[in-house]
Structures are given as structure tokens and as C-alpha cells.
Design a protein around this motif. Structure first.
Motif, PDB file in Angstrom:
ATOM      1  N   MET A  62       0.822  -1.207   0.000  1.00  0.00           N
ATOM      2  CA  MET A  62       0.000   0.000   0.000  1.00  0.00           C
ATOM      3  C   MET A  62       0.860   1.262   0.000  1.00  0.00           C
ATOM      4  O   MET A  62       0.594   2.216  -0.727  1.00  0.00           O
ATOM      5  N   LYS A  63       1.902   1.257   0.827  1.00  0.00           N
ATOM      6  CA  LYS A  63       2.770   2.433   0.912  1.00  0.00           C
ATOM      7  C   LYS A  63       3.427   2.719  -0.424  1.00  0.00           C
ATOM      8  O   LYS A  63       3.523   3.871  -0.856  1.00  0.00           O
ATOM      9  N   LYS A  64       3.861   1.651  -1.113  1.00  0.00           N
ATOM     10  CA  LYS A  64       4.524   1.838  -2.402  1.00  0.00           C
ATOM     11  C   LYS A  64       3.574   2.453  -3.413  1.00  0.00           C
ATOM     12  O   LYS A  64       3.944   3.363  -4.174  1.00  0.00           O
ATOM     13  N   TYR A  65       2.322   1.999  -3.438  1.00  0.00           N
ATOM     14  CA  TYR A  65       1.354   2.504  -4.397  1.00  0.00           C
ATOM     15  C   TYR A  65       0.956   3.946  -4.079  1.00  0.00           C
ATOM     16  O   TYR A  65       0.747   4.772  -4.987  1.00  0.00           O
ATOM     17  N   VAL A  66       0.834   4.269  -2.793  1.00  0.00           N
ATOM     18  CA  VAL A  66       0.496   5.640  -2.401  1.00  0.00           C
ATOM     19  C   VAL A  66       1.597   6.603  -2.821  1.00  0.00           C
ATOM     20  O   VAL A  66       1.340   7.689  -3.359  1.00  0.00           O
ATOM     21  N   ILE A  67       2.852   6.226  -2.594  1.00  0.00           N
ATOM     22  CA  ILE A  67       3.978   7.084  -2.978  1.00  0.00           C
ATOM     23  C   ILE A  67       4.036   7.232  -4.496  1.00  0.00           C
ATOM     24  O   ILE A  67       4.285   8.325  -5.020  1.00  0.00           O
ATOM     25  N   ALA A  68       3.787   6.131  -5.217  1.00  0.00           N
ATOM     26  CA  ALA A  68       3.787   6.207  -6.684  1.00  0.00           C
ATOM     27  C   ALA A  68       2.703   7.155  -7.184  1.00  0.00           C
ATOM     28  O   ALA A  68       2.923   7.954  -8.100  1.00  0.00           O
ATOM     29  N   GLY A  69       1.514   7.072  -6.584  1.00  0.00           N
ATOM     30  CA  GLY A  69       0.448   7.997  -6.970  1.00  0.00           C
ATOM     31  C   GLY A  69       0.773   9.432  -6.607  1.00  0.00           C
ATOM     32  O   GLY A  69       0.468  10.362  -7.358  1.00  0.00           O
ATOM     33  N   LEU A  70       1.424   9.625  -5.448  1.00  0.00           N
ATOM     34  CA  LEU A  70       1.806  10.973  -5.032  1.00  0.00           C
ATOM     35  C   LEU A  70       2.805  11.583  -6.002  1.00  0.00           C
ATOM     36  O   LEU A  70       2.719  12.776  -6.333  1.00  0.00           O
ATOM     37  N   LEU A  71       3.749  10.784  -6.478  1.00  0.00           N
ATOM     38  CA  LEU A  71       4.752  11.291  -7.417  1.00  0.00           C
ATOM     39  C   LEU A  71       4.129  11.702  -8.742  1.00  0.00           C
ATOM     40  O   LEU A  71       4.683  12.536  -9.455  1.00  0.00           O
TER      41      LEU A  71
END
Length: 216
Positions: free
Chosen positions: A1-10
Motif C-alpha cells: 500500500m505504501k509503495k502505491y500511495v507514494i507512486a500515486g503521489l509522485l
């Protein structure tokens, strides 16, 4: 989840910041445009109030008007007649106490920074700051004033060292020319490097082209 959230944030963060800056500029233009309309309602006859009031609700009109005003002003001041009016305006402003100090200072800085013949902020260099062994990027702003240069030995230059990640604040330094190292990166590339705190590195400089005789 953290990886996907950071990817979306970028993905969304650069777009959000870009939209925010554009909305800020649009709000600034709207404010100036509405101020001009308010002045027009005071100066023009009473019958023009209704027409000016309708202009307040036309979307995007402030941007068109402000860009047109800047373009028309630029065309006007680039001819001999316009330059004469600018000189008269400068003389008038410089006779007003307090106002002349602010106006002349801002004008000198803007003329230096945006003049096509000036050298300010056209060279990025590497400098040791805030102590020996610690390096940062600075921008050459020119040479020291004559009174300052009289107290210095050798060639010195003025430097602006911006802070990270906000480059609009920083420090002004006067250092020997021999103490700085020129960089091949452009000013835009250096600013991106500073704002990103070293994450967005500029591309390496292209190698010099080989002589024709050597290729043959």
C-alpha cells in the motif's frame, strides 16, 4: 500500500503544484484587472458602470487584458518616443521622498536581472559555503562596487547562494574569483538541482567533438 500511495503521489504532486502556481498567477492578474475596473468606474461617466460591471464576470478576460497591456507597453517603450516618456516618468518618481528609494532600488535590480546585456544570474558556480570542505551552488551576480573592491586584493565576484528548497531566499557573498569553480550546467538546471535538494541531477556535459583530422 505504501509503495502505491507514494507512486500515486509522485504522479499528482507535480501537477498539483503546477496548477496551484497557475491559479496564483491568475488570481494576481484578476486582482490587478479588478483594480483597473474600479478605477475606471470612478473616472468614466456613470453610464459606463454597467458595461464595466459585466466585464468583471467574463472568464479569462483579465489574462488577455494584462498580457495585452504588457505587450503594448513593451512595444511603446522600445521606440525613441516611448523611451523619452520612461525617462520623464523616472524623473518624476525620483522627486518623491521615500518612493524614490524603493522605486530606484527595484528598478536597478530588475534592469540588472532581466537585461539581455547583463551578466547577473547567467553563470552557475561551485563554491565552498558555509565552511571549508562544504560545497554548494551559487550564481554570479556581478562584480563588487568600486568602494568595496578598493578594500579587496585581486579579482572578486558577487555571488547569490540560494537556500533549499526555496531559492527566493539566500545569501549574498563576495568571494575571490579563484575560489569558485565554474559549472557547465545552465542556470535553469542548477535551480532544479537546488530545489530538488540534489535529487534531480542535470545531464552530464556532452564530450567535446573530435577534430575532423582525428576522425579521418
Amino acid at each position: 500500500m505504501k509503495k502505491y500511495v507514494i507512486a500515486g503521489l509522485l504522479v499528482w504532486l507535480p501537477l498539483a503544484i503546477t496548477v496551484w502556481v497557475l491559479l496564483w498567477l491568475l488570481g494576481l492578474m484578476d486582482g490587478v484587472f479588478l483594480s483597473l475596473l474600479s478605477v475606471g468606474q470612478v473616472v468614466l461617466p456613470a453610464g459606463a458602470d454597467a458595461s464595466l460591471e459585466r466585464l468583471r464576470h467574463v472568464p479569462g478576460l483579465s489574462v488577455v487584458v494584462m498580457v495585452s497591456m504588457l505587450l503594448a507597453t513593451g512595444v511603446f517603450v522600445t521606440n525613441i518616443f516611448g523611451q523619452w516618456w520612461v525617462r520623464q516618468w523616472d524623473r518624476l518618481i525620483n522627486r518623491i521622498p521615500l518612493v524614490k528609494s524603493i522605486y530606484s532600488s527595484v528598478k536597478q535590480v530588475s534592469d540588472t536581472l532581466f537585461s539581455s546585456s547583463g551578466n547577473a544570474f547567467r553563470e552557475a558556480v561551485l563554491v565552498q559555503y558555509p565552511h571549508q570542505g562544504s560545497w554548494t551552488i551559487g550564481f554570479v551576480t556581478g562584480k563588487p562596487a568600486s568602494e568595496v573592491a578598493a578594500h579587496l586584493d585581486g579579482e572578486h565576484i558577487g555571488l547569490y547562494v540560494p537556500t533549499t528548497p526555496n531559492p527566493t531566499s539566500g545569501f549574498f557573498l563576495i568571494m575571490p574569483r579563484s575560489a569558485v569553480r565554474p559549472l557547465h550546467m545552465s542556470v535553469d538546471e542548477a535551480l532544479k538541482y537546488i530545489i530538488s535538494m540534489g535529487v534531480v541531477a542535470p545531464p552530464p556535459p556532452a564530450p567535446p567533438a573530435a577534430p575532423v583530422a582525428a576522425r579521418n
